[in-house]
Design a protein around this motif. Sequence first.
Motif, PDB file in Angstrom:
ATOM      1  N   LYS A  59       0.772  -1.260   0.066  1.00 21.23           N
ATOM      2  CA  LYS A  59       0.005  -0.074   0.025  1.00 21.23           C
ATOM      3  C   LYS A  59       0.903   1.277   0.084  1.00 21.23           C
ATOM      4  O   LYS A  59       0.574   2.202  -0.673  1.00 21.23           O
ATOM      5  CB  LYS A  59      -1.079   0.052   1.450  1.00 21.23           C
ATOM      6  N   GLU A  60       2.023   1.085   0.694  1.00 22.69           N
ATOM      7  CA  GLU A  60       3.002   2.357   0.831  1.00 22.69           C
ATOM      8  C   GLU A  60       3.520   2.771  -0.419  1.00 22.69           C
ATOM      9  O   GLU A  60       4.541   3.476  -0.315  1.00 22.69           O
ATOM     10  CB  GLU A  60       3.888   2.534   2.016  1.00 22.69           C
ATOM     11  N   TRP A  61       3.407   1.957  -1.405  1.00 24.15           N
ATOM     12  CA  TRP A  61       4.706   1.971  -2.620  1.00 24.15           C
ATOM     13  C   TRP A  61       3.754   2.578  -3.762  1.00 24.15           C
ATOM     14  O   TRP A  61       2.623   2.646  -4.025  1.00 24.15           O
ATOM     15  CB  TRP A  61       4.831   0.724  -3.179  1.00 24.15           C
ATOM     16  N   GLU A  62       4.562   3.392  -4.676  1.00 22.42           N
ATOM     17  CA  GLU A  62       4.095   3.919  -5.982  1.00 22.42           C
ATOM     18  C   GLU A  62       4.574   3.001  -7.122  1.00 22.42           C
ATOM     19  O   GLU A  62       5.611   2.468  -7.075  1.00 22.42           O
ATOM     20  CB  GLU A  62       4.553   5.247  -6.039  1.00 22.42           C
ATOM     21  N   HIS A  72       4.790   4.597 -17.227  1.00 22.35           N
ATOM     22  CA  HIS A  72       3.598   5.172 -17.011  1.00 22.35           C
ATOM     23  C   HIS A  72       2.756   4.777 -15.694  1.00 22.35           C
ATOM     24  O   HIS A  72       3.119   3.620 -15.058  1.00 22.35           O
ATOM     25  CB  HIS A  72       2.502   4.545 -18.092  1.00 22.35           C
ATOM     26  N   SER A  73       2.029   5.736 -15.101  1.00 18.01           N
ATOM     27  CA  SER A  73       1.490   5.424 -13.602  1.00 18.01           C
ATOM     28  C   SER A  73       0.421   4.060 -13.947  1.00 18.01           C
ATOM     29  O   SER A  73      -0.103   3.965 -14.983  1.00 18.01           O
ATOM     30  CB  SER A  73       0.555   6.614 -13.548  1.00 18.01           C
ATOM     31  N   TRP A  74       0.678   3.138 -12.860  1.00 18.23           N
ATOM     32  CA  TRP A  74      -0.374   2.229 -12.915  1.00 18.23           C
ATOM     33  C   TRP A  74      -1.414   2.471 -11.853  1.00 18.23           C
ATOM     34  O   TRP A  74      -1.159   2.415 -10.559  1.00 18.23           O
ATOM     35  CB  TRP A  74       0.607   0.896 -12.595  1.00 18.23           C
ATOM     36  N   GLU A  75      -2.383   2.604 -12.327  1.00 17.79           N
ATOM     37  CA  GLU A  75      -3.595   2.641 -11.361  1.00 17.79           C
ATOM     38  C   GLU A  75      -4.255   1.535 -10.831  1.00 17.79           C
ATOM     39  O   GLU A  75      -3.156   0.668 -10.451  1.00 17.79           O
ATOM     40  CB  GLU A  75      -4.768   3.640 -12.186  1.00 17.79           C
ATOM     41  N   ASN A  76      -5.455   1.099 -11.130  1.00 20.58           N
ATOM     42  CA  ASN A  76      -5.938  -0.217 -10.806  1.00 20.58           C
ATOM     43  C   ASN A  76      -6.252  -1.231 -11.766  1.00 20.58           C
ATOM     44  O   ASN A  76      -6.937  -2.325 -11.574  1.00 20.58           O
ATOM     45  CB  ASN A  76      -6.993  -0.024  -9.586  1.00 20.58           C
ATOM     46  N   GLU A  77      -5.887  -0.855 -12.881  1.00 18.88           N
ATOM     47  CA  GLU A  77      -6.272  -1.835 -14.034  1.00 18.88           C
ATOM     48  C   GLU A  77      -5.553  -2.893 -14.224  1.00 18.88           C
ATOM     49  O   GLU A  77      -4.228  -2.978 -13.597  1.00 18.88           O
ATOM     50  CB  GLU A  77      -5.999  -1.146 -15.598  1.00 18.88           C
ATOM     51  N   PHE A  78      -6.100  -4.211 -14.566  1.00 20.95           N
ATOM     52  CA  PHE A  78      -5.376  -5.304 -14.526  1.00 20.95           C
ATOM     53  C   PHE A  78      -4.459  -5.458 -15.874  1.00 20.95           C
ATOM     54  O   PHE A  78      -4.864  -5.188 -16.854  1.00 20.95           O
ATOM     55  CB  PHE A  78      -6.386  -6.527 -14.874  1.00 20.95           C
ATOM     56  N   LEU A  79      -3.327  -5.453 -15.774  1.00 18.93           N
ATOM     57  CA  LEU A  79      -2.249  -5.308 -16.789  1.00 18.93           C
ATOM     58  C   LEU A  79      -2.405  -6.774 -17.657  1.00 18.93           C
ATOM     59  O   LEU A  79      -1.899  -7.795 -16.997  1.00 18.93           O
ATOM     60  CB  LEU A  79      -0.787  -5.391 -16.236  1.00 18.93           C
ATOM     61  N   VAL A  83       2.419  -5.887 -21.422  1.00 17.22           N
ATOM     62  CA  VAL A  83       2.978  -5.354 -20.242  1.00 17.22           C
ATOM     63  C   VAL A  83       3.408  -6.580 -19.307  1.00 17.22           C
ATOM     64  O   VAL A  83       2.520  -7.351 -18.915  1.00 17.22           O
ATOM     65  CB  VAL A  83       1.758  -4.187 -19.736  1.00 17.22           C
ATOM     66  N   HIS A  84       4.625  -6.461 -18.658  1.00 18.81           N
ATOM     67  CA  HIS A  84       4.857  -7.368 -17.951  1.00 18.81           C
ATOM     68  C   HIS A  84       6.031  -6.950 -16.686  1.00 18.81           C
ATOM     69  O   HIS A  84       6.333  -7.613 -15.854  1.00 18.81           O
ATOM     70  CB  HIS A  84       5.732  -8.429 -18.655  1.00 18.81           C
ATOM     71  N   GLU A  85       6.370  -5.548 -17.136  1.00 22.27           N
ATOM     72  CA  GLU A  85       7.343  -5.043 -16.089  1.00 22.27           C
ATOM     73  C   GLU A  85       6.746  -3.738 -15.238  1.00 22.27           C
ATOM     74  O   GLU A  85       5.974  -2.947 -15.804  1.00 22.27           O
ATOM     75  CB  GLU A  85       8.511  -4.467 -16.809  1.00 22.27           C
ATOM     76  N   ILE A  86       6.890  -4.147 -13.902  1.00 19.36           N
ATOM     77  CA  ILE A  86       6.486  -2.953 -13.157  1.00 19.36           C
ATOM     78  C   ILE A  86       7.579  -2.372 -12.126  1.00 19.36           C
ATOM     79  O   ILE A  86       8.205  -3.354 -11.562  1.00 19.36           O
ATOM     80  CB  ILE A  86       5.256  -3.583 -12.161  1.00 19.36           C
ATOM     81  N   HIS A  87       7.749  -1.005 -11.809  1.00 20.81           N
ATOM     82  CA  HIS A  87       8.660  -0.766 -11.110  1.00 20.81           C
ATOM     83  C   HIS A  87       7.907  -0.094  -9.997  1.00 20.81           C
ATOM     84  O   HIS A  87       7.097   0.769 -10.000  1.00 20.81           O
ATOM     85  CB  HIS A  87       9.481   0.440 -11.708  1.00 20.81           C
ATOM     86  N   ALA A  88       8.183  -0.351  -8.756  1.00 23.79           N
ATOM     87  CA  ALA A  88       7.696   0.042  -7.464  1.00 23.79           C
ATOM     88  C   ALA A  88       8.592   0.727  -6.572  1.00 23.79           C
ATOM     89  O   ALA A  88       9.853   0.528  -6.388  1.00 23.79           O
ATOM     90  CB  ALA A  88       7.158  -1.175  -6.788  1.00 23.79           C
ATOM     91  N   SER A  89       8.120   1.792  -6.080  1.00 25.53           N
ATOM     92  CA  SER A  89       9.299   2.639  -5.037  1.00 25.53           C
ATOM     93  C   SER A  89       8.168   2.751  -3.728  1.00 25.53           C
ATOM     94  O   SER A  89       7.203   3.452  -3.830  1.00 25.53           O
ATOM     95  CB  SER A  89       9.386   3.971  -5.676  1.00 25.53           C
ATOM     96  N   ASN A  90       8.969   2.621  -2.714  1.00 27.67           N
ATOM     97  CA  ASN A  90       8.337   2.936  -1.284  1.00 27.67           C
ATOM     98  C   ASN A  90       8.085   4.487  -1.042  1.00 27.67           C
ATOM     99  O   ASN A  90       9.554   5.287  -1.072  1.00 27.67           O
ATOM    100  CB  ASN A  90       9.183   2.022  -0.259  1.00 27.67           C
ATOM    101  N   LYS A  91       7.242   4.894  -0.874  1.00 26.95           N
ATOM    102  CA  LYS A  91       6.921   6.485  -0.661  1.00 26.95           C
ATOM    103  C   LYS A  91       7.637   6.866   0.541  1.00 26.95           C
ATOM    104  O   LYS A  91       7.790   7.883   0.727  1.00 26.95           O
ATOM    105  CB  LYS A  91       5.382   7.073  -0.898  1.00 26.95           C
ATOM    106  N   LEU A  92       7.685   5.760   1.534  1.00 26.26           N
ATOM    107  CA  LEU A  92       8.032   6.129   2.959  1.00 26.26           C
ATOM    108  C   LEU A  92       9.636   6.223   2.953  1.00 26.26           C
ATOM    109  O   LEU A  92      10.332   7.274   3.813  1.00 26.26           O
ATOM    110  CB  LEU A  92       7.611   5.305   4.004  1.00 26.26           C
ATOM    111  N   ASN A  93      10.314   5.002   2.376  1.00 23.71           N
ATOM    112  CA  ASN A  93      11.735   4.973   2.792  1.00 23.71           C
ATOM    113  C   ASN A  93      12.635   5.068   1.390  1.00 23.71           C
ATOM    114  O   ASN A  93      13.883   4.890   1.346  1.00 23.71           O
ATOM    115  CB  ASN A  93      12.126   3.701   3.416  1.00 23.71           C
TER     116      ASN A  93
END
Length: 193
Positions: A59-62, A72-79, A83-93
């Motif tokens: 939940k704390e990740w973008e 591109h931003s990933w909202e809540n659509e099913f990919l 599309v097979h690659e997602i990058h995630a960043s923790n907004k807190l740390n």
Amino acid sequence: MSFEQCQSITSLMAGFNKTWGIAGGWAIDHFIGKETREHKDIEIAVFRKNQLYLKDYLKEWEFKKVIKGEFHSWENEFLELPVHEIHASNKLNGAKIEILLNETKDNDWKFRRDLRISYPLTSVWSYSETGIPYLNPEIVLLYKVKNTREKDHQDFMTIKDYLDIEKKQWLRYAIELHEPKHKWLQYLFNLLC
């Protein structure tokens, strides 16, 4: 980076009740049990069908999806494929991970670049001595046959003698089907003779 970073991912994922594992070069190193080269990032593999569970869990990740090399931003659509690659960043740390979506059908893992190639789901993952799940090396190597870079070739040369006969045979079959002129086929042929 070191195995400690992989352990921190394992801690992060401890409450995620779906299948996942370390992917890429780190998976090769976990199979061998030691670090064999420098790694600049950590990739994890999850089944495509579990992508929204993962997004909800972190939940704390973008999240950013990659389409034709662009973020591109990933909202809540099913990919869906391609599309097979997602990058995630923790907004807190500020922590970062790359997530690779893997295909399944019934009881098989399917190679997204060539759906003729499959593997039983029960043979896709293993665990390190410290309990870290990782994608088995023959699958990691199959992903590396397209646009093979020097680090990919280094991974192959490092792991090839560690693979048992069944893994070598499957990898040879899969590469022959997908990239029949790939240079690793000669190595695999020699190892199997």
